[in-house]
Design a protein around this motif. Structure first.
Motif, mmCIF file in Angstrom:
data_model
loop_
_atom_site.group_PDB
_atom_site.id
_atom_site.type_symbol
_atom_site.label_atom_id
_atom_site.label_comp_id
_atom_site.label_asym_id
_atom_site.label_seq_id
_atom_site.Cartn_x
_atom_site.Cartn_y
_atom_site.Cartn_z
ATOM 1 N N ILE A 295 0.855 -1.180 0.000
ATOM 2 C CA ILE A 295 0.000 0.000 0.000
ATOM 3 C C ILE A 295 0.893 1.231 0.000
ATOM 4 C CG2 ILE A 295 -1.771 1.275 1.275
ATOM 5 C CD1 ILE A 295 -2.744 -1.376 0.122
ATOM 6 N N GLY A 296 0.580 2.224 -0.845
ATOM 7 C CA GLY A 296 1.340 3.464 -0.847
ATOM 8 C C GLY A 296 2.484 3.459 -1.839
ATOM 9 N N ASP A 297 3.627 4.053 -1.426
ATOM 10 C CA ASP A 297 4.813 4.185 -2.283
ATOM 11 C C ASP A 297 4.464 4.899 -3.586
ATOM 12 O OD1 ASP A 297 6.794 2.760 -0.622
ATOM 13 O OD2 ASP A 297 5.479 1.043 -0.988
ATOM 14 N N ALA A 298 3.898 6.093 -3.443
ATOM 15 C CA ALA A 298 3.390 6.828 -4.606
ATOM 16 C C ALA A 298 4.462 7.068 -5.659
ATOM 17 C CB ALA A 298 2.798 8.162 -4.144
ATOM 18 N N HIS A 299 5.693 7.348 -5.237
ATOM 19 C CA HIS A 299 6.742 7.681 -6.199
ATOM 20 C C HIS A 299 7.222 6.459 -6.982
ATOM 21 C CE1 HIS A 299 8.855 6.184 -2.696
ATOM 22 N NE2 HIS A 299 10.007 6.166 -3.350
ATOM 23 N N LEU A 300 6.812 5.251 -6.529
ATOM 24 C CA LEU A 300 7.171 4.019 -7.243
ATOM 25 C C LEU A 300 5.933 3.248 -7.691
ATOM 26 C CD1 LEU A 300 10.018 2.762 -4.856
ATOM 27 C CD2 LEU A 300 10.316 3.831 -7.102
ATOM 28 N N LYS A 301 4.790 3.926 -7.718
ATOM 29 C CA LYS A 301 3.521 3.226 -7.906
ATOM 30 C C LYS A 301 3.444 2.482 -9.231
ATOM 31 C CE LYS A 301 1.092 1.632 -5.978
ATOM 32 N NZ LYS A 301 1.013 1.209 -4.552
ATOM 33 N N GLN A 302 4.202 2.919 -10.223
ATOM 34 C CA GLN A 302 4.177 2.233 -11.512
ATOM 35 C C GLN A 302 4.667 0.788 -11.390
ATOM 36 O OE1 GLN A 302 6.344 4.324 -14.549
ATOM 37 N NE2 GLN A 302 6.124 2.695 -16.077
ATOM 38 N N TRP A 303 5.500 0.549 -10.376
ATOM 39 C CA TRP A 303 6.095 -0.784 -10.222
ATOM 40 C C TRP A 303 5.710 -1.474 -8.914
ATOM 41 C CZ3 TRP A 303 9.325 3.633 -11.008
ATOM 42 C CH2 TRP A 303 9.555 3.906 -12.357
ATOM 43 N N VAL A 304 5.451 -0.709 -7.873
ATOM 44 C CA VAL A 304 5.065 -1.284 -6.580
ATOM 45 C C VAL A 304 3.539 -1.317 -6.526
ATOM 46 C CG1 VAL A 304 5.259 -1.108 -4.075
ATOM 47 C CG2 VAL A 304 7.159 -0.371 -5.518
ATOM 48 N N ILE A 305 2.962 -2.425 -6.913
ATOM 49 C CA ILE A 305 1.513 -2.516 -7.025
ATOM 50 C C ILE A 305 0.905 -2.989 -5.705
ATOM 51 C CG2 ILE A 305 1.647 -2.950 -9.501
ATOM 52 C CD1 ILE A 305 1.169 -5.907 -8.931
ATOM 53 N N SER A 306 -0.392 -2.737 -5.539
ATOM 54 C CA SER A 306 -1.079 -3.122 -4.302
ATOM 55 C C SER A 306 -1.917 -4.390 -4.462
ATOM 56 C CB SER A 306 -1.992 -1.976 -3.836
ATOM 57 O OG SER A 306 -2.945 -1.652 -4.838
ATOM 58 N N GLU A 307 -1.901 -4.986 -5.655
ATOM 59 C CA GLU A 307 -2.689 -6.192 -5.872
ATOM 60 C C GLU A 307 -2.152 -7.348 -5.025
ATOM 61 O OE1 GLU A 307 -3.718 -9.321 -9.499
ATOM 62 O OE2 GLU A 307 -3.173 -7.250 -9.960
ATOM 63 N N PRO A 308 -2.995 -7.983 -4.203
ATOM 64 C CA PRO A 308 -2.510 -9.061 -3.342
ATOM 65 C C PRO A 308 -2.559 -10.415 -4.043
ATOM 66 C CG PRO A 308 -4.803 -8.653 -2.861
ATOM 67 C CD PRO A 308 -4.417 -7.669 -3.949
ATOM 68 N N GLU A 309 -1.871 -11.363 -3.466
ATOM 69 C CA GLU A 309 -2.054 -12.775 -3.803
ATOM 70 C C GLU A 309 -2.874 -13.389 -2.679
ATOM 71 O OE1 GLU A 309 1.556 -14.307 -6.524
ATOM 72 O OE2 GLU A 309 2.142 -13.896 -4.459
ATOM 73 N N THR A 310 -3.842 -14.234 -3.036
ATOM 74 C CA THR A 310 -4.819 -14.730 -2.069
ATOM 75 C C THR A 310 -4.929 -16.241 -2.138
ATOM 76 O OG1 THR A 310 -6.081 -12.677 -2.379
ATOM 77 C CG2 THR A 310 -7.199 -14.490 -1.263
ATOM 78 N N LYS A 311 -5.068 -16.856 -0.962
ATOM 79 C CA LYS A 311 -5.328 -18.296 -0.873
ATOM 80 C C LYS A 311 -6.505 -18.544 0.054
ATOM 81 C CE LYS A 311 -0.709 -20.142 -1.842
ATOM 82 N NZ LYS A 311 0.415 -20.976 -1.337
ATOM 83 N N VAL A 312 -7.298 -19.576 -0.295
ATOM 84 C CA VAL A 312 -8.469 -19.943 0.507
ATOM 85 C C VAL A 312 -8.308 -21.383 0.977
ATOM 86 C CG1 VAL A 312 -10.980 -20.146 0.559
ATOM 87 C CG2 VAL A 312 -9.900 -18.378 -0.864
ATOM 88 N N ARG A 313 -8.510 -21.595 2.271
ATOM 89 C CA ARG A 313 -8.471 -22.931 2.862
ATOM 90 C C ARG A 313 -9.751 -23.172 3.658
ATOM 91 N NH1 ARG A 313 -4.818 -23.386 -0.031
ATOM 92 N NH2 ARG A 313 -2.673 -24.117 0.327
ATOM 93 N N ARG A 314 -10.286 -24.384 3.539
ATOM 94 C CA ARG A 314 -11.402 -24.778 4.383
ATOM 95 C C ARG A 314 -10.825 -25.267 5.701
ATOM 96 N NH1 ARG A 314 -16.713 -23.532 4.773
ATOM 97 N NH2 ARG A 314 -17.833 -25.134 5.929
ATOM 98 N N ILE A 315 -11.181 -24.633 6.812
ATOM 99 C CA ILE A 315 -10.593 -24.980 8.103
ATOM 100 C C ILE A 315 -11.065 -26.363 8.537
ATOM 101 C CG2 ILE A 315 -10.371 -24.314 10.522
ATOM 102 C CD1 ILE A 315 -10.920 -21.442 9.706
ATOM 103 N N ASN A 316 -10.091 -27.195 8.956
ATOM 104 C CA ASN A 316 -10.427 -28.508 9.504
ATOM 105 C C ASN A 316 -9.644 -28.720 10.789
ATOM 106 O OD1 ASN A 316 -7.824 -29.925 8.991
ATOM 107 N ND2 ASN A 316 -8.337 -29.576 6.836
ATOM 108 N N PRO A 317 -9.914 -29.780 11.542
ATOM 109 C CA PRO A 317 -9.251 -29.981 12.841
ATOM 110 C C PRO A 317 -7.729 -30.087 12.767
ATOM 111 C CG PRO A 317 -11.212 -31.346 12.695
ATOM 112 C CD PRO A 317 -11.009 -30.749 11.337
ATOM 113 N N HIS A 318 -7.158 -30.383 11.608
ATOM 114 C CA HIS A 318 -5.706 -30.455 11.478
ATOM 115 C C HIS A 318 -5.076 -29.066 11.405
ATOM 116 C CE1 HIS A 318 -5.747 -34.781 10.966
ATOM 117 N NE2 HIS A 318 -6.690 -34.658 10.031
#
Length: 386
Positions: A295-318
């Motif tokens: 988030i931020g880094d306006a002076h480098l925004k062309q290269w420092v992007i805010s798009e995240p990588e996301t993972k989804v897990r179904r919670i189980n007892p392990h």
């Protein structure tokens, strides 16, 4: 990516800005919003070097010892500039990034005094999570964290975040107050539950856009968030804050650090017109920043992007517990080490489990191995949400 120190192998390159103690806006009446606060101190002054110059970080390199008759300093940005008195100082020139007060973000009520400010430490046993923060060598804390529990009046739903600021604490503070709420807004408006990753992404992008509209924007922040909803664990990151899951005692990294040394990140930066090089063995964008998303880094925004990588897990007892931490921990402690140390404090039949002690153990281990960075560690026992 708060707590961090201005060292050559850290994405941080300036003292932090002021801290506040405010509640995030209420999206759901029953949820609790947690932020951190700290009293003000007088920061040191800075010189007039430009923080936007891709080469200005080289000013942090201590000058060679001047011999008789020498009128230049090896390693200065302009080797042919005329001799000036500033080059003969014992200390290198500082980058001019405005600074204000130091502090630690803590999940406390508005205007409540935060204990432990003088020692640079903060701890909290919250509803379904524990967190411990320790300030590094710098006089100002740049890490932040947030926690919103009991979403939609459901004790099994919550969202947590850890934020590591650089170039000041403003971006981390802004993310702590707004990112989780923006994610919640996007999820509520998304009717297709299979597109939850897209909703989380929009939450990150919206937070970045809002921050860049602030007046006198400075610095940036790495972020990692964990949403627990309807039995699902949704983890996202932008930068090098990391989430590690204990699965029956085995460590599983749910995030991948965004650094210019990653082949795909370096290719993305170079394809968009930027460059990546090394300085003191650390890969940096435009010779400046050592993280490639946030988030931020306006002076480098062309290269420092805010798009995240996301993972989804179904919670189980392990799935025993989740560790969210800034790079102050992960630079010195491996994923499996962290799980091995935390596990005895987080699972078992003993109802007096102490995940807060595990947070402290991990922070102390990183410090004992030479970490000078701010360190924030949050542990979330997942059995609480099954």
């Amino acid at each position: 990516m708060s707590l961090s120190v201005a060292v050559c192998n850290s994405p941080v390159f300036a003292p932090s800005s002021s801290l506040f103690c405010n509640k995030a806006s209420n999206i759901f009446p029953a949820h609790e919003t947690l932020t951190l606060s700290r009293s003000h101190i007088n920061p040191p002054s800075a010189s007039a070097a430009s923080p936007t110059s891709p080469f200005c970080l080289r000013l942090l390199k201590p000058p060679a010892k001047l011999g008789s008759g020498s009128d230049s300093v090896p390693g200065a940005c302009n080797r042919h500039s005329p001799p000036v008195s500033v080059l003969k100082r014992k200390r290198p020139t500082r980058i001019d990034i405005p600074v204000a007060s130091a502090g630690i973000v803590a999940p406390v009520s508005v205007n409540e005094e935060t204990p432990g400010e003088e020692s640079g430490e903060m701890e909290r046993d919250g509803d379904g999570f524990s967190v411990y923060c320790k300030r590094g060598r710098k006089e100002a804390m740049e890490d932040r964290f947030s926690a919103i529990t009991n979403l939609r009046n459901d004790p099994n739903q919550a969202i947590f975040g850890v934020y590591d600021g650089h170039g000041g604490s403003r971006a981390a503070e802004f993310a702590a107050k707004n990112l989780c709420n923006n994610i919640i807004k996007e999820i509520v408006s998304e009717r297709n539950e299979s597109k939850i990753e897209e909703a989380v992404k929009r939450g990150y992008l919206a937070t970045d856009s809002e921050f860049l509209k602030e007046n006198d924007v400075k610095g940036g922040s790495c972020c990692v968030t964990a949403l627990i909803s309807d039995g699902n664990l949704v983890v996202a990151n932008a930068g090098d804050c990391r989430a590690v899951l204990s699965v029956g005692g085995f460590a599983e990294a749910l995030t991948s650090d965004h650094r210019p040394s990653r082949d795909d990140e370096r290719n993305r930066i170079e394809n968009s017109g930027g460059y990546v090089d090394t300085f003191h063995s650390v890969w940096r964008i435009q010779g400046s920043l050592a993280v490639s998303r946030g988030i931020g880094d306006a002076h480098l925004k062309q290269w420092v992007i805010s798009e995240p990588e996301t993972k989804v897990r179904r919670i189980n007892p392990h799935h025993e517990f989740l560790i969210l931490a800034s790079d102050g921990l992960w630079d010195k402690v491996s994923n499996q080490e962290a799980v091995d140390i935390a596990r005895p404090f987080c699972i078992g039949t003993n109802h007096k489990q102490k995940p807060l002690l595990a947070c402290k153990k991990l922070v102390d281990l990183s410090v004992s191995r030479g970490s000078l960075d701010d360190i924030s560690v949050m542990i979330i026992p997942l059995s609480r949400f099954i």
